[in-house]
Write an enzyme that holds these catalytic residues in place. Structure first.
Site: not given
Ligand code: UDP
Length: 336
Positions: A150, A146, A122
């Site tokens: 990643k 989040y 991302s």
């Protein structure tokens, strides 16, 4: 090619929004996509181009069973939790699913002799932009768990390439949007937080209004600029990444964005034109950690993967999402 001659690709998260579009692209390219999904956010109806195998990433026995059965030539790994605000409130869930789960998957690949993986990463791995548009070499300081989850897996992949010959491409998605032109699949999250589907729900009268999170940013109309990319263009990049891994070793990363920015107000204006809805807006404070501008420099993917988005005009993304929105069985009760 007869089904028996087609190589299989294990697609974790293949029942989700991006995953189902990836399965369609992978099937069109001559592979059999085998979806591995626990359906916590995906839908069995979205799995149309290959078998669905239920299972969790942290279930080593189940992963072994599925890998032994299908002997995948490679893995495309999209399964994961994706709601940024939730990751701030409950990071444990995010680290457990996105980090432990991914490491469990990589270890199952090692046990079963599967050597190539395309990882769904991302733009959230970058954090606050220091350069716009952002190249892959941009500093990586994620602003939330989040994004950190990643980035951690990207780092794990670098070490696994060196130590175990497990080769990877990490695809750093910017803002996925739109739906497959056939109308067969599209975006349908259990909890919707993304701008375009929220705007379309307001256009359809399923919401009273849509929030604009901040209208005082230093941008052309005061609202945030994001880089929207059609989900079918995104899906095609996964096929190109598989081909790239046929001839490359190591751990690689590519931005997947359009390189063009759109403000929140521009999205709403286009949606008004396409849907004919009034789409009332309300101004709310900026979301914590939302940068003014997030824009990809996609030149590396163009140069090395040969990736060329063809469907990522704003009108095309919003109108395909609107076509899908009118078919999908989304809940009708959301009046906020
Ligand atoms: N946004 C908004 N209202 C909403 C949802 C999103 O103004 O109800 C804005 C958000 O601040 C961001 C852009 O729309 O600038 C895209 O947000 P989204 O959640 O779709 O994706 P993100 O960029 O957070 O991955």
């Amino acid at each position: 090619m007869a089904a028996a001659d087609r190589p299989t690709i294990l697609v974790t998260g293949g029942a989700g929004y991006i995953g189902s579009h990836v399965c369609k692209a992978v099937a069109r390219a001559g592979y059999i996509p085998v979806t591995y999904d626990n359906l916590c956010a995906g839908h069995a109806w979205a799995v149309r181009w290959g078998p669905l195998e239920g299972g969790d990433l942290i279930d080593a026995g189940r992963l072994d069973e599925v890998m032994r059965q299908y002997k995948p030539a490679a893995v495309i790994h999209l399964a994961g939790l994706i709601v940024v605000s939730e990751s701030v409130k409950d990071p444990a869930q995010y680290y457990l699913n996105n980090v432990n789960g991914s490491i469990g998957l990589l270890d199952a690949m090692r046990r079963n002799g599967v050597e190539r993986i395309v990882f769904s990463s991302s733009a959230a791995v970058y954090g606050e932009p220091e350069i716009t548009p952002m190249p892959e070499t941009h500093p990586q300081q994620p602003l939330n768990p989040y994004g950190t989850s990643k980035l951690m897996i990207e780092r794990v992949l670098q070490d696994y390439a060196r130590a175990y010959n497990l080769h990877s491409v990490s695809l750093r998605y910017f803002n996925a949007a739109g739906a497959d032109a056939s109308g067969e699949i599209g975006e349908a999250h259990p909890v919707e937080t993304h701008l375009i589907p929220l705007v379309l729900e307001a256009a359809a009268g399923k919401r009273h209004s849509v929030a604009i999170y901040g209208d005082d940013y230093p941008t052309r109309d005061g609202t945030c600029i994001r880089d929207y990319i059609h989900v079918s263009d995104l899906a095609e990049a996964h096929v190109l990444a598989l081909r790239y891994l046929d001839n490359s070793v190591g751990a690689h990363a590519f931005n997947l964005g359009n390189g063009a920015g759109t403000t929140v107000r521009e999205v709403i204006d286009v949606a008004r034109r396409i849907t004919g809805g009034t789409i009332p807006v309300r101004i709310e404070p900026p979301r914590p950690g939302d940068p003014a501008i997030l824009l990809a420099d996609p030149s590396r993917a163009r140069r090395l993967l040969g990736w060329q988005p063809t469907q990522s005009g704003l009108e095309q993304m919003v109108s395909s999402a609107w076509d899908w929105h009118q078919r999908v069985p989304v809940p009708q009760q959301i009046m906020v």
